[in-house]
Design an enzyme around this catalytic site. Structure first.
Site, short mmCIF file in Angstrom:
data_model
loop_
_atom_site.label_atom_id
_atom_site.label_comp_id
_atom_site.label_asym_id
_atom_site.label_seq_id
_atom_site.Cartn_x
_atom_site.Cartn_y
_atom_site.Cartn_z
N HIS A 126 -18.38 54.16 108.18
CA HIS A 126 -17.29 54.04 109.15
C HIS A 126 -17.12 55.44 109.73
CE1 HIS A 126 -13.44 52.32 110.76
NE2 HIS A 126 -13.30 53.61 110.99
N ASP B 294 -18.40 42.85 112.94
CA ASP B 294 -17.14 43.40 112.42
C ASP B 294 -16.01 42.40 112.57
OD1 ASP B 294 -15.57 45.19 111.06
OD2 ASP B 294 -15.19 46.48 112.78
N HIS C 83 -22.58 43.27 109.80
CA HIS C 83 -21.27 43.88 109.44
C HIS C 83 -20.20 42.80 109.55
CE1 HIS C 83 -18.44 47.50 109.47
NE2 HIS C 83 -17.67 46.43 109.44
N LYS D 73 -20.89 51.46 101.28
CA LYS D 73 -20.12 51.69 102.51
C LYS D 73 -19.25 52.91 102.34
CE LYS D 73 -18.06 50.90 106.46
NZ LYS D 73 -17.47 49.76 107.10
N HIS E 90 -7.27 38.72 110.17
CA HIS E 90 -5.91 39.00 109.70
C HIS E 90 -5.06 37.83 110.19
CE1 HIS E 90 -6.42 43.41 108.82
NE2 HIS E 90 -7.40 43.26 109.69
N HIS F 10 -20.41 49.93 113.81
CA HIS F 10 -19.53 49.63 114.96
C HIS F 10 -19.29 50.85 115.85
CE1 HIS F 10 -16.68 51.21 112.09
NE2 HIS F 10 -16.54 50.09 111.43
N LEU G 250 -10.40 49.04 114.65
CA LEU G 250 -10.82 50.43 114.44
C LEU G 250 -12.33 50.47 114.21
CD1 LEU G 250 -7.92 51.79 112.21
CD2 LEU G 250 -8.53 52.55 114.52
N HIS H 243 -16.51 41.00 107.66
CA HIS H 243 -15.43 40.93 106.65
C HIS H 243 -15.16 39.47 106.33
CE1 HIS H 243 -14.33 45.21 107.05
NE2 HIS H 243 -14.78 45.04 108.28
O1 DOR Z 1 -10.77 46.83 112.87
C1 DOR Z 1 -11.15 46.96 111.71
N1 DOR Z 1 -10.83 46.04 110.76
N2 DOR Z 1 -11.86 48.03 111.38
C2 DOR Z 1 -12.17 48.29 110.11
O2 DOR Z 1 -12.81 49.29 109.88
C3 DOR Z 1 -11.68 47.42 109.02
C4 DOR Z 1 -11.42 46.07 109.48
C5 DOR Z 1 -10.64 45.22 108.49
O3 DOR Z 1 -11.00 45.20 107.31
O4 DOR Z 1 -9.70 44.55 108.89
ZN ZN Z 2 -15.60 46.52 109.48
#
Ligand code: DOR
Ligand code: ZN
Length: 351
Positions: A142, A253, A17, A105, A257, A180, A225, A19
């Site tokens: 999710h 996960d 998992h 997803k 950002h 997660h 999250l 990003h």
């Molecule tokens: O904390 C999170 N960030 N939870 C998610 O489900 C999405 C992810 C994100 O894409 O930043």
């Molecule tokens: Zn995620």
């Protein structure tokens, strides 16, 4: 007294998992995951989301183009996913399978970052789920309800009753990953399911409880999250991850950002753990006295559940204190890794 291990060699792990984003952010974060993992399940919540097989193939090409041509990380394999919407056509499932996409997803609409196009009512996706069950694609979930009446900390537990139980009843052969997981209820639920249900667990949910969000002030870099829960839940997750059950596996996960966007009045959800993903898991397993369980969790259970071969090759972790950098470059911006400036006891040996 047992001697303290100073190194640990395990089969090359995978991240089930992850990003990776796109563009300059992708270029900035990809090398960290490629250096640690053989493969990763790449989340489709871009803007706009990856909803078709053609988009997934193009995104895969952009990821592959960002890998080094030779040497460490050059053989990293992104495993692609599609973002399920109310209107994903069953035919898209066959196209996805032909394109090598392994999973779809499910984001409940509004549950998290870039989930506006998510599913408003799971029953709207039933024909597509039927096609997935037939074609052997996995459903990654999710697992939080979005009902504003439900307390934020209870949304995962309520999701089990409102969505997971009917889903499992109606599609018993569909392979589902409860992504997660953050609660005792989810760990118990997955343990009690049959072999078609598994769960990923992040390193941050193994290491921290919700107090971490508030130590000495509000800590945006710990906000993700599903949100961190109380200590009893963390302990249940550690127990599940280190239990030896084949249905729990590594999914970091890692969700990057820019630091400036985390450190403002409204902060996006996500912890950026990729620079030390495996090391953070090693810390958690070590603290539980269960380093011997890390290899199955990180390297065997995921591929076995996805019906993919386990990786060849190995990685080695050393017990060697090192300090995570305060910030890292992120395109034109900077990013803070989780545990920035803190010392970890385990370090991955450079390949
Ligand atoms: O904390 C999170 N960030 N939870 C998610 O489900 C999405 C992810 C994100 O894409 O930043
Ligand atoms: Zn995620």
């Amino acid at each position: 007294m047992a001697s303290i291990p100073t190194s640990l060699t395990i089969t090359r792990p995978d991240d089930w998992h992850l990003h990776l984003r796109d563009g300059a952010a992708l270029a900035a974060v990809l090398p960290y995951s490629a250096a640690q993992f053989g493969r990763a399940i790449v989340m489709p919540n871009l803007k706009p989301p990856i909803t078709t097989a053609a988009q997934a193939l193009a995104y895969r090409d952009r990821i592959l183009a960002g890998l080094p041509e030779a040497g460490p990380g050059s053989d990293f394999q992104p495993l692609m996913t599609l973002y399920l919407t109310d209107s994903t056509a069953p035919d898209e499932v066959s196209a996805a399978r032909a394109a090598g996409v392994v999973a779809l997803k499910l984001y409940p609409a509004g549950a998290t970052t870039n989930s506006d196009a998510g599913v408003t009512d799971i029953r709207k996706t039933y024909r597509t789920l039927e096609a997935m069950q037939r074609e052997g694609l996995l459903l990654l979930v999710h697992g939080e309800v979005t009902d504003p009446e439900v307390d934020l900390f209870d949304r995962e537990a309520v999701f089990i009753e409102r969505v997971m139980q009917p889903l499992r009843r109606d599609f018993p052969e569909l392979k589902v990953v409860f992504e997660h997981i953050t609660t005792l209820q989810a760990a118990q639920y997955v343990s009690a399911c049959d072999a078609h249900t598994a769960a990923t667990i992040t390193a941050h949910h193994l290491l921290f409880n919700r107090n971490a969000l508030f130590v000495g002030g509000l800590r945006p870099h710990y906000y993700c999250l599903p949100v961190l829960k109380r200590e009893a839940h963390r302990l249940a997750l550690v127990q599940a991850a280190t239990s030896g059950s084949a249905r729990f596996f590594l999914g970091s996960d890692s969700a990057p950002h820019a630091a400036a966007l985390k450190e403002q009045s409204v902060c996006g959800a996500g912890c950026f753990t990729a620079p030390a993903a495996l090391e953070l898991y090693a810390e958690a397993f070590d603290a539980a006295g269960a380093l011997d369980k890390l290899e199955a969790f990180a390297s065997f259970n995921g591929p076995d559940f996805y019906s993919l071969p386990r990786n060849h090759g190995q990685v080695r972790l050393h017990r060697e204190p090192w300090t995570l950098p305060e910030t890292l470059p992120f395109g034109d911006a900077t990013i803070k890794p989780l545990c920035a400036g803190e010392t970890l006891n385990w370090r991955l040996q450079a390949a």
